[in-house]
Write an enzyme that holds these catalytic residues in place. Sequence first.
Site, PDB file in Angstrom:
ATOM      1  N   ASP A 169      45.985  51.765  41.168  1.00 40.46           N
ATOM      2  CA  ASP A 169      44.576  52.730  41.160  1.00 40.46           C
ATOM      3  C   ASP A 169      45.029  54.518  39.736  1.00 40.46           C
ATOM      4  OD1 ASP A 169      42.399  53.891  40.599  1.00 40.46           O
ATOM      5  OD2 ASP A 169      42.852  55.775  42.174  1.00 40.46           O
ATOM      6  N   GLU A 188      44.884  47.155  38.619  1.00 40.69           N
ATOM      7  CA  GLU A 188      44.277  48.211  38.694  1.00 40.69           C
ATOM      8  C   GLU A 188      45.332  49.739  37.696  1.00 40.69           C
ATOM      9  OE1 GLU A 188      39.870  50.871  39.762  1.00 40.69           O
ATOM     10  OE2 GLU A 188      41.622  49.710  41.107  1.00 40.69           O
ATOM     11  N   TYR A 192      42.949  41.181  40.138  1.00 41.09           N
ATOM     12  CA  TYR A 192      42.171  42.570  40.458  1.00 41.09           C
ATOM     13  C   TYR A 192      40.908  41.949  39.862  1.00 41.09           C
ATOM     14  CZ  TYR A 192      39.592  46.376  40.040  1.00 41.09           C
ATOM     15  OH  TYR A 192      38.645  48.253  39.981  1.00 41.09           O
ATOM     16  N   ASP A 219      43.761  42.696  44.122  1.00 41.72           N
ATOM     17  CA  ASP A 219      42.104  43.444  45.138  1.00 41.72           C
ATOM     18  C   ASP A 219      41.226  42.146  45.167  1.00 41.72           C
ATOM     19  OD1 ASP A 219      40.178  45.081  45.865  1.00 41.72           O
ATOM     20  OD2 ASP A 219      41.005  46.367  44.505  1.00 41.72           O
ATOM     21  N   ASN A 255      38.058  42.388  45.572  1.00 43.16           N
ATOM     22  CA  ASN A 255      37.159  43.527  46.395  1.00 43.16           C
ATOM     23  C   ASN A 255      35.768  43.543  47.246  1.00 43.16           C
ATOM     24  OD1 ASN A 255      36.874  46.394  44.644  1.00 43.16           O
ATOM     25  ND2 ASN A 255      37.208  45.264  42.931  1.00 43.16           N
ATOM     26  N   ASP A 274      42.141  43.676  49.699  1.00 45.15           N
ATOM     27  CA  ASP A 274      43.306  43.333  49.426  1.00 45.15           C
ATOM     28  C   ASP A 274      43.970  42.075  49.934  1.00 45.15           C
ATOM     29  OD1 ASP A 274      44.588  45.424  46.666  1.00 45.15           O
ATOM     30  OD2 ASP A 274      43.423  46.298  49.196  1.00 45.15           O
ATOM     31  N   ASP A 309      44.813  54.746  46.376  1.00 46.21           N
ATOM     32  CA  ASP A 309      43.750  55.122  47.473  1.00 46.21           C
ATOM     33  C   ASP A 309      43.915  53.651  48.217  1.00 46.21           C
ATOM     34  OD1 ASP A 309      43.048  53.223  45.561  1.00 46.21           O
ATOM     35  OD2 ASP A 309      40.605  54.213  44.982  1.00 46.21           O
ATOM     36  N   HIS A 310      44.600  52.121  48.026  1.00 46.17           N
ATOM     37  CA  HIS A 310      44.895  51.555  48.346  1.00 46.17           C
ATOM     38  C   HIS A 310      46.188  51.433  48.635  1.00 46.17           C
ATOM     39  CE1 HIS A 310      41.432  48.579  47.173  1.00 46.17           C
ATOM     40  NE2 HIS A 310      41.404  49.870  46.259  1.00 46.17           N
TER      41      HIS A 310
END
Length: 293
Positions: free
Chosen positions: A48, A74, A147, A186, A188, A258, A283-284
């Site tokens: 992030d 990211e 990502y 990630d 998503n 993830d 935040d991950h």
Amino acid sequence: MPPKRKKESSENGKEKDTKKVRTEDFSSDAETKDGKKWNLKIVSWNVDGLRAWLEKDGMSVFEHENPDIVCLQETKCAIAKLPNDIKDINGYKSYFMSAKLDGYSGVGLISKLEPLVVTYGIKDKAHDDEGRCITAEYEKFYLVTVYVPNAGRKLVTLDKRMDWDPKFLKYLKDLDAKKPIIVCGDLNVAHNEIDLANPKANKKNAGFTKEERDSFTDLLSAGFVDSFRHLYPDATAKYTFWTYMMNCRAKNIGWRLDYFVLSERLVPQLCDSLIRDTLTGSDHCPITLLMHM
């Protein structure tokens, strides 16, 4: 070893080391089903924002894990602006792909093992301009760090996501025809209700739409395995992402976004697939794969 940390002056004018005390023990005796101990450790982390992650002690993951390979997603950092702390890590070679739009997307791969070949993107210009994928070929496998596009608030970019998924699957299948693959990053998507804290409230939200979940099912049906769910099919409240809002991380109101996804023929070499939810910096949280290769 990771680079030395900066020192700062104490009140008496002497330098003091700001390195944090190591408190995590991530040692493992994990083995394959036939008793072969792991000899390859891969860490994956959506940071992030690379520069913010560095400021939040993200590099401590190298100390905690001593990984063979680290994959980052990211990164949000143009190649020309990459900090030296992440480009020049003693004992590792680094590979990064940034988006054309600065401060957006971006992936990285940092490896003790020098790959035979490194390629960038999935051979699709629109998606590759967003810096979403690096593939490293090693002697026995391909490693893909990715990502995956987010469907966006109110699903404004779901169409882009639905364009990506089949193209990425074809890319993986083409690689898998040559040698087995490990996909990490990630993705998503929370595949099933067990993979997020509030499934009923999120069925029309990005990451848990029927379209995204069906695409992940298609991936698994094409000869790939979700390593964590293979080993821990019934594990609950195991998440890798928590929004910064409403103190969600402290309450463990999260999502498992993830993954390490493997070619089916690598499953006999799988030792463990772990979620390192005690490590902060994003935040991950990072995830770790242990393999006997």
